[in-house]
Design a protein around this motif. Structure first.
Motif, PDB file in Angstrom:
ATOM      1  N   ALA A 276       0.818  -1.207   0.000  1.00  0.00           N
ATOM      2  CA  ALA A 276       0.000   0.000   0.000  1.00  0.00           C
ATOM      3  C   ALA A 276       0.852   1.257   0.000  1.00  0.00           C
ATOM      4  O   ALA A 276       0.474   2.287  -0.552  1.00  0.00           O
ATOM      5  CB  ALA A 276      -0.928  -0.006   1.214  1.00  0.00           C
ATOM      6  N   GLY A 277       2.008   1.206   0.613  1.00  0.00           N
ATOM      7  CA  GLY A 277       2.912   2.349   0.667  1.00  0.00           C
ATOM      8  C   GLY A 277       4.344   1.887   0.520  1.00  0.00           C
ATOM      9  O   GLY A 277       4.634   0.689   0.401  1.00  0.00           O
ATOM     10  N   VAL A 278       5.263   2.843   0.515  1.00  0.00           N
ATOM     11  CA  VAL A 278       6.676   2.484   0.401  1.00  0.00           C
ATOM     12  C   VAL A 278       7.144   1.863   1.716  1.00  0.00           C
ATOM     13  O   VAL A 278       6.655   2.194   2.790  1.00  0.00           O
ATOM     14  CB  VAL A 278       7.526   3.730   0.063  1.00  0.00           C
ATOM     15  CG1 VAL A 278       7.192   4.252  -1.317  1.00  0.00           C
ATOM     16  CG2 VAL A 278       7.340   4.834   1.098  1.00  0.00           C
ATOM     17  N   THR A 279       8.089   0.955   1.610  1.00  0.00           N
ATOM     18  CA  THR A 279       8.629   0.264   2.785  1.00  0.00           C
ATOM     19  C   THR A 279      10.139   0.447   2.845  1.00  0.00           C
ATOM     20  O   THR A 279      10.805   0.543   1.808  1.00  0.00           O
ATOM     21  CB  THR A 279       8.292  -1.236   2.756  1.00  0.00           C
ATOM     22  OG1 THR A 279       8.811  -1.808   1.543  1.00  0.00           O
ATOM     23  CG2 THR A 279       6.779  -1.449   2.792  1.00  0.00           C
ATOM     24  N   ILE A 280      10.659   0.464   4.057  1.00  0.00           N
ATOM     25  CA  ILE A 280      12.081   0.721   4.273  1.00  0.00           C
ATOM     26  C   ILE A 280      12.950  -0.397   3.696  1.00  0.00           C
ATOM     27  O   ILE A 280      13.906  -0.150   2.949  1.00  0.00           O
ATOM     28  CB  ILE A 280      12.366   0.889   5.775  1.00  0.00           C
ATOM     29  CG1 ILE A 280      11.717   2.165   6.323  1.00  0.00           C
ATOM     30  CG2 ILE A 280      13.865   0.894   6.041  1.00  0.00           C
ATOM     31  CD1 ILE A 280      12.350   3.438   5.854  1.00  0.00           C
ATOM     32  N   THR A 281      12.626  -1.642   4.028  1.00  0.00           N
ATOM     33  CA  THR A 281      13.500  -2.757   3.660  1.00  0.00           C
ATOM     34  C   THR A 281      13.582  -2.940   2.156  1.00  0.00           C
ATOM     35  O   THR A 281      14.676  -3.066   1.587  1.00  0.00           O
ATOM     36  CB  THR A 281      13.001  -4.055   4.319  1.00  0.00           C
ATOM     37  OG1 THR A 281      12.811  -3.849   5.712  1.00  0.00           O
ATOM     38  CG2 THR A 281      14.003  -5.172   4.105  1.00  0.00           C
ATOM     39  N   ALA A 282      12.435  -2.965   1.483  1.00  0.00           N
ATOM     40  CA  ALA A 282      12.425  -3.147   0.030  1.00  0.00           C
ATOM     41  C   ALA A 282      13.111  -1.983  -0.677  1.00  0.00           C
ATOM     42  O   ALA A 282      13.840  -2.179  -1.657  1.00  0.00           O
ATOM     43  CB  ALA A 282      10.990  -3.299  -0.462  1.00  0.00           C
ATOM     44  N   SER A 283      12.912  -0.763  -0.182  1.00  0.00           N
ATOM     45  CA  SER A 283      13.552   0.404  -0.792  1.00  0.00           C
ATOM     46  C   SER A 283      15.072   0.333  -0.640  1.00  0.00           C
ATOM     47  O   SER A 283      15.812   0.693  -1.562  1.00  0.00           O
ATOM     48  CB  SER A 283      13.017   1.690  -0.149  1.00  0.00           C
ATOM     49  OG  SER A 283      11.624   1.816  -0.336  1.00  0.00           O
ATOM     50  N   ALA A 284      15.538  -0.114   0.519  1.00  0.00           N
ATOM     51  CA  ALA A 284      16.976  -0.243   0.736  1.00  0.00           C
ATOM     52  C   ALA A 284      17.581  -1.264  -0.220  1.00  0.00           C
ATOM     53  O   ALA A 284      18.635  -1.034  -0.832  1.00  0.00           O
ATOM     54  CB  ALA A 284      17.257  -0.629   2.183  1.00  0.00           C
ATOM     55  N   ALA A 285      16.920  -2.420  -0.356  1.00  0.00           N
ATOM     56  CA  ALA A 285      17.433  -3.457  -1.248  1.00  0.00           C
ATOM     57  C   ALA A 285      17.436  -2.991  -2.697  1.00  0.00           C
ATOM     58  O   ALA A 285      18.399  -3.221  -3.444  1.00  0.00           O
ATOM     59  CB  ALA A 285      16.586  -4.727  -1.097  1.00  0.00           C
ATOM     60  N   MET A 286      16.365  -2.319  -3.118  1.00  0.00           N
ATOM     61  CA  MET A 286      16.302  -1.812  -4.489  1.00  0.00           C
ATOM     62  C   MET A 286      17.353  -0.735  -4.717  1.00  0.00           C
ATOM     63  O   MET A 286      17.995  -0.683  -5.781  1.00  0.00           O
ATOM     64  CB  MET A 286      14.907  -1.246  -4.762  1.00  0.00           C
ATOM     65  CG  MET A 286      14.745  -0.654  -6.167  1.00  0.00           C
ATOM     66  SD  MET A 286      15.045  -1.842  -7.499  1.00  0.00           S
ATOM     67  CE  MET A 286      13.531  -2.803  -7.422  1.00  0.00           C
ATOM     68  N   GLY A 287      17.569   0.147  -3.741  1.00  0.00           N
ATOM     69  CA  GLY A 287      18.607   1.167  -3.874  1.00  0.00           C
ATOM     70  C   GLY A 287      19.988   0.563  -4.050  1.00  0.00           C
ATOM     71  O   GLY A 287      20.790   1.044  -4.860  1.00  0.00           O
ATOM     72  N   ALA A 288      20.275  -0.503  -3.300  1.00  0.00           N
ATOM     73  CA  ALA A 288      21.570  -1.180  -3.431  1.00  0.00           C
ATOM     74  C   ALA A 288      21.739  -1.759  -4.831  1.00  0.00           C
ATOM     75  O   ALA A 288      22.799  -1.629  -5.451  1.00  0.00           O
ATOM     76  CB  ALA A 288      21.690  -2.277  -2.366  1.00  0.00           C
ATOM     77  N   VAL A 289      20.692  -2.398  -5.347  1.00  0.00           N
ATOM     78  CA  VAL A 289      20.761  -2.970  -6.692  1.00  0.00           C
ATOM     79  C   VAL A 289      21.000  -1.874  -7.730  1.00  0.00           C
ATOM     80  O   VAL A 289      21.876  -2.000  -8.605  1.00  0.00           O
ATOM     81  CB  VAL A 289      19.467  -3.739  -7.026  1.00  0.00           C
ATOM     82  CG1 VAL A 289      19.456  -4.170  -8.487  1.00  0.00           C
ATOM     83  CG2 VAL A 289      19.321  -4.953  -6.126  1.00  0.00           C
ATOM     84  N   LEU A 290      20.245  -0.784  -7.639  1.00  0.00           N
ATOM     85  CA  LEU A 290      20.362   0.291  -8.626  1.00  0.00           C
ATOM     86  C   LEU A 290      21.762   0.896  -8.642  1.00  0.00           C
ATOM     87  O   LEU A 290      22.333   1.135  -9.716  1.00  0.00           O
ATOM     88  CB  LEU A 290      19.329   1.379  -8.335  1.00  0.00           C
ATOM     89  CG  LEU A 290      17.867   1.043  -8.621  1.00  0.00           C
ATOM     90  CD1 LEU A 290      16.971   2.213  -8.222  1.00  0.00           C
ATOM     91  CD2 LEU A 290      17.653   0.699 -10.079  1.00  0.00           C
ATOM     92  N   LEU A 291      22.326   1.151  -7.464  1.00  0.00           N
ATOM     93  CA  LEU A 291      23.626   1.826  -7.432  1.00  0.00           C
ATOM     94  C   LEU A 291      24.760   0.891  -7.851  1.00  0.00           C
ATOM     95  O   LEU A 291      25.691   1.329  -8.535  1.00  0.00           O
ATOM     96  CB  LEU A 291      23.893   2.399  -6.038  1.00  0.00           C
ATOM     97  CG  LEU A 291      25.049   3.413  -5.980  1.00  0.00           C
ATOM     98  CD1 LEU A 291      24.838   4.535  -6.987  1.00  0.00           C
ATOM     99  CD2 LEU A 291      25.204   3.983  -4.585  1.00  0.00           C
ATOM    100  N   VAL A 292      24.697  -0.377  -7.475  1.00  0.00           N
ATOM    101  CA  VAL A 292      25.743  -1.318  -7.892  1.00  0.00           C
ATOM    102  C   VAL A 292      25.720  -1.499  -9.407  1.00  0.00           C
ATOM    103  O   VAL A 292      26.766  -1.458 -10.077  1.00  0.00           O
ATOM    104  CB  VAL A 292      25.575  -2.672  -7.177  1.00  0.00           C
ATOM    105  CG1 VAL A 292      26.542  -3.695  -7.758  1.00  0.00           C
ATOM    106  CG2 VAL A 292      25.830  -2.533  -5.693  1.00  0.00           C
TER     107      VAL A 292
END
Length: 332
Positions: A276-292
């Motif tokens: 329903a909204g943004v979540t901390i854990t999923a956003s952190a994992a996605m951010g790591a993937v994007l930057l790497v």
């Protein structure tokens, strides 16, 4: 305790993707190393020469990409939850720009270019927090509304961008060139001396991040519902801003202002988890993937040209922003 099975699976897949991308980057270079050799070197196996290449030469950059990507993803999730708007990220609101201004003051005006990481980190943190407080005060009118916060943040960001340009133009040529390259957002030439302080601060920030993560879903239900559950709404919002800006400032101090990761990661993670909204854990994992992945592209996709990672994230983020605006316009 209710567990979102799809969310857990998505986070697990993203963590696996980040690990695979990190290992691929560790093995890529003038001397290519197979996947198995990289894994052995990370865990103390392989030859001494392979361990030196992986653990001493390449690992600091990759570790920074993973950690900073996660921090930016968390920061973006905090601000998008705070503003209840997919455009509410530190890139758009101007907190990235404020952190960059604080770092430039240390680097150019206080002769901090030759000093260690810590003065720059303090400058970025102070600049980001002061910018956040200014935006918060200007946007405050019987509380802070998300749209007003974004509009005020964009205006302050424009002013600070002009200040940053003026600082670089007034600086010594060599310092100005170094500051401009750093300002593009770069992970080039990073060593463990740069990565270790970031790791320590990231561990310290775990407690306030969990504090914010517990209260984010309550604020998402609306101010009245959150207040009925015992949340002090405005104090919580101010604390969320401080935590989010601190995460952005850490990343800015370590690698310069890396744009669009904080904007894109929470929304991409939300669409994958269907939450329903943004979540901390999923956003952190996605951010790591994007930057790497972006850092791998910056290093190896253009032959001998080793680009700052910020150039890649801006290019990808620009396309994402156009798509996001188109989707929002169609939805409305």
């Amino acid at each position: 305790m209710r567990i979102d099975i799809r969310g857990v699976l998505v986070v697990a897949v993203l963590i696996a993707a980040a690990f695979a991308a990190a290992v691929a980057e560790l093995g890529t270079g003038e001397l290519h190393l197979p996947f198995g050799t990289v894994v052995q070197a990370v865990f103390g196996g392989a030859t001494e020469f392979d361990r030196t290449i992986v653990n001493q030469w390449r690992a600091p950059r990759v570790v920074l990409a993973v950690v900073l990507g996660a921090l930016l993803g968390i920061s973006g999730a905090i601000f998008q939850s705070l503003t209840r708007n997919p455009l509410g990220s530190p890139d758009i609101i101007g907190f990235n720009t404020g952190a960059y201004t604080g770092a430039l003051v240390v680097l150019l005006l206080l002769d901090g270019m030759s000093t260690s990481y810590y003065p720059t980190a303090v400058g970025a943190l102070v600049g980001g927090i002061l910018t956040a407080l200014l935006v918060y005060l200007l946007a405050f009118k019987r509380g802070v509304q998300g749209f007003r916060l974004i509009i005020v943040g964009i205006a302050i960001s424009a002013v600070l961008s002009a200040v940053n340009t003026w600082l670089i133009l007034k600086a010594d040529l060599q310092e100005a060139m170094s500051a401009a390259v750093w300002g593009a957002g770069t992970l080039n030439n990073k060593e463990w001396a740069h990565a270790q302080p970031v790791l320590i601060v990231a561990v310290v920030m775990v407690i306030p991040v969990f504090w914010v993560a517990y209260r984010m879903p309550m604020l998402d239900m609306g101010d009245d519902s959150a207040a009925a559950l015992g949340i002090r709404v405005e104090r919580t919002r101010l604390a969320m801003i401080v935590v989010g800006v601190s995460l952005t400032a850490i990343a800015t101090a370590a690698a310069g202002p890396i744009s669009f990761v904080a904007l894109a990661a929470p929304q991409l993670a939300k669409r994958l988890t269907r939450s329903a909204g943004v979540t901390i854990t999923a956003s952190a994992a996605m951010g790591a993937v994007l930057l790497v992945v972006s850092d791998w592209i910056a290093q190896f996709a253009f032959g001998d040209k080793n680009l700052p990672v910020g150039v890649v994230t801006v290019s990808i983020g620009g396309l994402y922003l156009v798509w996001l605006l188109a989707m929002e316009a169609r939805r409305q």
